[in-house]
Design a protein around this motif. Structure first.
Motif, PDB file in Angstrom:
ATOM      1  N   THR A  20      39.944  35.614  36.058  1.00  0.00           N
ATOM      2  CA  THR A  20      40.014  34.875  37.315  1.00  0.00           C
ATOM      3  C   THR A  20      40.711  35.694  38.388  1.00  0.00           C
ATOM      4  OG1 THR A  20      40.047  32.746  36.161  1.00  0.00           O
ATOM      5  CG2 THR A  20      40.901  32.772  38.416  1.00  0.00           C
ATOM      6  N   ALA A  21      41.812  36.341  38.029  1.00  0.00           N
ATOM      7  CA  ALA A  21      42.538  37.165  38.997  1.00  0.00           C
ATOM      8  C   ALA A  21      41.677  38.325  39.489  1.00  0.00           C
ATOM      9  CB  ALA A  21      43.824  37.691  38.364  1.00  0.00           C
ATOM     10  N   SER A  22      40.832  38.869  38.623  1.00  0.00           N
ATOM     11  CA  SER A  22      39.991  40.006  39.006  1.00  0.00           C
ATOM     12  C   SER A  22      38.901  39.625  39.992  1.00  0.00           C
ATOM     13  CB  SER A  22      39.353  40.638  37.759  1.00  0.00           C
ATOM     14  OG  SER A  22      38.335  39.809  37.229  1.00  0.00           O
ATOM     15  N   LEU A  23      38.558  38.350  40.060  1.00  0.00           N
ATOM     16  CA  LEU A  23      37.473  37.924  40.966  1.00  0.00           C
ATOM     17  C   LEU A  23      37.871  38.035  42.428  1.00  0.00           C
ATOM     18  CD1 LEU A  23      35.980  34.775  39.174  1.00  0.00           C
ATOM     19  CD2 LEU A  23      35.485  37.207  38.848  1.00  0.00           C
ATOM     20  N   SER A  24      39.170  38.121  42.703  1.00  0.00           N
ATOM     21  CA  SER A  24      39.608  38.214  44.098  1.00  0.00           C
ATOM     22  C   SER A  24      39.112  39.493  44.761  1.00  0.00           C
ATOM     23  CB  SER A  24      41.132  38.150  44.182  1.00  0.00           C
ATOM     24  OG  SER A  24      41.713  39.257  43.493  1.00  0.00           O
ATOM     25  N   ALA A  25      38.705  40.471  43.948  1.00  0.00           N
ATOM     26  CA  ALA A  25      38.196  41.731  44.504  1.00  0.00           C
ATOM     27  C   ALA A  25      36.763  41.593  45.014  1.00  0.00           C
ATOM     28  CB  ALA A  25      38.263  42.829  43.439  1.00  0.00           C
ATOM     29  N   SER A  66      32.676  37.594  48.041  1.00  0.00           N
ATOM     30  CA  SER A  66      32.587  36.131  48.119  1.00  0.00           C
ATOM     31  C   SER A  66      32.661  35.559  46.703  1.00  0.00           C
ATOM     32  CB  SER A  66      31.293  35.700  48.802  1.00  0.00           C
ATOM     33  OG  SER A  66      31.216  36.193  50.120  1.00  0.00           O
ATOM     34  N   PRO A  67      33.846  35.518  46.133  1.00  0.00           N
ATOM     35  CA  PRO A  67      33.967  35.079  44.739  1.00  0.00           C
ATOM     36  C   PRO A  67      33.678  33.595  44.563  1.00  0.00           C
ATOM     37  CG  PRO A  67      36.130  35.304  45.729  1.00  0.00           C
ATOM     38  CD  PRO A  67      35.147  35.859  46.713  1.00  0.00           C
ATOM     39  N   LYS A  98      34.279  29.853  42.892  1.00  0.00           N
ATOM     40  CA  LYS A  98      35.504  29.133  42.553  1.00  0.00           C
ATOM     41  C   LYS A  98      35.558  28.920  41.047  1.00  0.00           C
ATOM     42  CE  LYS A  98      35.465  26.886  47.052  1.00  0.00           C
ATOM     43  NZ  LYS A  98      35.236  25.630  47.800  1.00  0.00           N
ATOM     44  N   GLY A 147      44.373  32.130  40.863  1.00  0.00           N
ATOM     45  CA  GLY A 147      43.352  31.754  41.827  1.00  0.00           C
ATOM     46  C   GLY A 147      42.408  30.651  41.390  1.00  0.00           C
TER      47      GLY A 147
END
Length: 216
Positions: free
Chosen positions: A66-71, A74-75, A77, A97
């Motif tokens: 989940t934390a890696s999706l911030s990169a 347009s991630p 939810k 996140g």
């Protein structure tokens, strides 16, 4: 139509979730993967709006994923799913996140409602989890101050930390010197360097930081 990606290492869970979500006309399961290290590629392939993410997986856990999706530009939810309701896991998921946190034992209606809620830009937490998050957020200012103070104190040498601890106890220079078996000039030297590292204006400021960091 809300597009949902399932991430769980248990095929039975993925099957049950797909059947459950498929009963809702406005939700579509567009794919499923069985570990966190497959999620980024699956997101590029399926373009989901929501990811239902298991916490524990063999190679890469759900919180790290989940934390890696911030990169991503347009991630999607994320709603975290787990078999256990543990404060630390839930709070770590929120900080990573995640927009929601649900137990796998939640009813089909609750899970469908959670997906709809998160898709609409709202959160999805059980009543107990929501209460924990509120309490956690309410304590954040004090916690952040403590962490900042701890980080500052960590820059001190052992002897500087000893001097700061004594100053925080409102000891005079002479008393500190006697306590630590140092000369007063040495105490003043240590104190000046500590004050500079802590960014404190005076002894009172030093005492406040020391107190927040738990030195006294």
């Amino acid at each position: 139509m809300t597009r949902v990606l399932l991430v769980d290492d248990d095929p039975l869970v993925c099957g049950a979730l797909e059947t459950m979500l498929g009963s809702a006309e406005d939700l579509e399961v567009v794919g499923s993967v069985n570990d966190g290290d497959q999620v980024i590629e699956a997101i590029h392939r399926h373009r989901p709006d929501i990811v239902l993410m298991d916490v524990r997986m063999a190679r890469q856990d759900g919180i790290t994923t989940t934390a890696s999706l911030s990169a991503l530009a347009s991630p999607p939810k994320v709603i975290m799913l787990t078999t256990f309701d543990h404060d630390d896991v839930m709070l770590r998921a929120v900080h990573a996140g995640a927009a929601g946190f649900l137990l796998k034992t939640a009813s089909p209606l609750d899970i469908i409602a959670a997906v709809r809620s998160v898709a609409a830009g709202e959160g999805a937490l059980s009543a107990r989890s929501a209460r924990q998050v509120v309490e956690h957020l309410q304590s954040d200012p004090a916690r952040d101050l403590r962490r900042a103070a701890e980080a500052l104190v960590a820059t001190l040498t052992d002897r500087e930390r000893d001097v700061v601890r004594c100053v925080a106890r409102e000891m005079t220079t002479a008393q500190v010197a006697a306590e630590l078996f140092l000369g007063e000039a040495t105490v003043k030297s240590h104190l000046a360097r500590a004050q500079d590292k802590l960014g404190a204006q005076n002894r009172v400021g030093i005492g406040i930081i020391a107190d927040r960091a738990g030195l006294v």
